[in-house]
Design a protein around this motif. Sequence first.
Motif, PDB file in Angstrom:
ATOM      1  N   CYS A 121       0.821  -1.211   0.000  1.00 61.14           N
ATOM      2  CA  CYS A 121       0.000   0.000   0.000  1.00 61.14           C
ATOM      3  C   CYS A 121       0.859   1.266   0.000  1.00 61.14           C
ATOM      4  CB  CYS A 121      -0.940  -0.003   1.204  1.00 61.14           C
ATOM      5  SG  CYS A 121      -2.349   1.133   1.069  1.00 61.14           S
ATOM      6  N   MET A 130      -7.506   3.286   0.922  1.00 68.62           N
ATOM      7  CA  MET A 130      -7.467   2.825   2.305  1.00 68.62           C
ATOM      8  C   MET A 130      -8.106   3.848   3.247  1.00 68.62           C
ATOM      9  SD  MET A 130      -4.205   2.205   4.820  1.00 68.62           S
ATOM     10  CE  MET A 130      -3.810   3.960   4.729  1.00 68.62           C
ATOM     11  N   LYS A 136      -9.849  -3.686   0.685  1.00 65.74           N
ATOM     12  CA  LYS A 136      -9.153  -4.250   1.841  1.00 65.74           C
ATOM     13  C   LYS A 136      -7.658  -3.938   1.821  1.00 65.74           C
ATOM     14  CE  LYS A 136     -12.431  -8.084   2.355  1.00 65.74           C
ATOM     15  NZ  LYS A 136     -12.603  -9.556   2.426  1.00 65.74           N
ATOM     16  N   SER A 138      -4.269  -2.205   2.641  1.00 62.82           N
ATOM     17  CA  SER A 138      -3.592  -1.395   3.655  1.00 62.82           C
ATOM     18  C   SER A 138      -2.191  -1.968   3.817  1.00 62.82           C
ATOM     19  CB  SER A 138      -4.347  -1.415   4.991  1.00 62.82           C
ATOM     20  OG  SER A 138      -4.525  -2.724   5.461  1.00 62.82           O
ATOM     21  N   CYS A 140       1.162  -3.780   5.038  1.00 64.72           N
ATOM     22  CA  CYS A 140       1.197  -5.115   5.631  1.00 64.72           C
ATOM     23  C   CYS A 140       1.382  -5.108   7.149  1.00 64.72           C
ATOM     24  CB  CYS A 140       2.303  -5.932   4.972  1.00 64.72           C
ATOM     25  SG  CYS A 140       1.915  -6.311   3.242  1.00 64.72           S
ATOM     26  N   ARG A 143      -1.871  -4.098   8.840  1.00 62.75           N
ATOM     27  CA  ARG A 143      -2.796  -5.228   8.694  1.00 62.75           C
ATOM     28  C   ARG A 143      -2.426  -6.344   9.667  1.00 62.75           C
ATOM     29  NH1 ARG A 143      -3.060  -8.142   3.734  1.00 62.75           N
ATOM     30  NH2 ARG A 143      -5.154  -8.787   4.303  1.00 62.75           N
ATOM     31  N   ALA A 147      -4.796  -8.093  12.376  1.00 65.29           N
ATOM     32  CA  ALA A 147      -5.023  -9.536  12.299  1.00 65.29           C
ATOM     33  C   ALA A 147      -4.661 -10.217  13.614  1.00 65.29           C
ATOM     34  CB  ALA A 147      -4.206 -10.138  11.153  1.00 65.29           C
ATOM     35  N   LEU A 177      -6.966   2.201  10.728  1.00 63.25           N
ATOM     36  CA  LEU A 177      -7.612   0.896  10.855  1.00 63.25           C
ATOM     37  C   LEU A 177      -8.261   0.721  12.223  1.00 63.25           C
ATOM     38  CD1 LEU A 177      -4.955  -1.386   9.106  1.00 63.25           C
ATOM     39  CD2 LEU A 177      -7.093  -0.531   8.153  1.00 63.25           C
ATOM     40  N   SER A 264       3.175  -9.920   9.675  1.00 61.03           N
ATOM     41  CA  SER A 264       3.391  -8.969   8.583  1.00 61.03           C
ATOM     42  C   SER A 264       3.916  -9.673   7.343  1.00 61.03           C
ATOM     43  CB  SER A 264       4.376  -7.877   9.025  1.00 61.03           C
ATOM     44  OG  SER A 264       4.580  -6.930   8.006  1.00 61.03           O
ATOM     45  N   MET A 267       1.110 -11.249   5.654  1.00 60.64           N
ATOM     46  CA  MET A 267       0.239 -10.275   5.006  1.00 60.64           C
ATOM     47  C   MET A 267       0.777  -9.876   3.627  1.00 60.64           C
ATOM     48  SD  MET A 267      -2.330  -9.800   7.048  1.00 60.64           S
ATOM     49  CE  MET A 267      -2.129 -11.549   7.366  1.00 60.64           C
TER      50      MET A 267
END
Length: 276
Positions: A121, A130, A136, A138, A140, A143, A147, A177, A264, A267
Amino acid sequence: METLIMRGKPAADAYRETIMQRVANALGKGRKVTLAIIVVGDDPASHVYKDRLMKLAESMGIYVKELLYPADTKQEDLLRDIARMNHNRYVTGVLPMMPMPKPLDSDTIGAAVTASKDVDCLNVKNVGDMYLGYGKMSPCTPRACMATLEHYGIELEGKHAVVIGRSNVVGKPVANLLLNKNATVTICHSKTKNIAEITRQADIIVAAVGKPCFVTPDMIKEGAVVVDVGINAVDGKLVGDVDPAVVGKASAYTPVPGGIGVVSNMMVMDLLTRNQ
């Protein structure tokens, strides 16, 4: 109070089967999923991250094209090579390791990666989508933070989250986020006064400041959830932005190594294979 150690492997493994199926689908169509990783200079943390990404990718049947450049590489040369990879149909995704050494402009280099091959991203279109809440996409590492919190059942709605760091690759996007999950978010940075007073109010702390052991036990309240994004090379070892002594005071904590970095990496693979 027993602290929950939020290890990255269980959270990452939840994605593994889906990603490997995507890779298999691509191979079945005669396509090799290929990640081009760009590293400029000799920053130890970047090379550790790169090596771990390569190991993970290869374990999942993903091919890696490693591009190493000296620290004095000219920006125009780097941009030219990125343009070539953007047009190379055999390259699925392009990942420049950030931050770039000075005087290279990290924002310009990241924006040069075409949106469809941007796995962290960095392209301005993906960044805009974003922040507007489209899709979805964004970065890593942010994210991975989300997660991990989700995997371990950490409630975010209505909580006060403090993000330490305002970089474009971690601090700002992870704050966005968290906001999207209805947390109340405060961002602290190098110009923030009395940071400890603010962090002691936080239910959740995300440390992304790039300073070894910056967050100490006296900076958190009893029962806070602490997410350590830092990867700092100190005396040949990796340490985070959070002093491990917070264990026992925090209700949950991500270790370094073995925490957010592991997720990460996964991701990256998730975004790399999202269209396969």
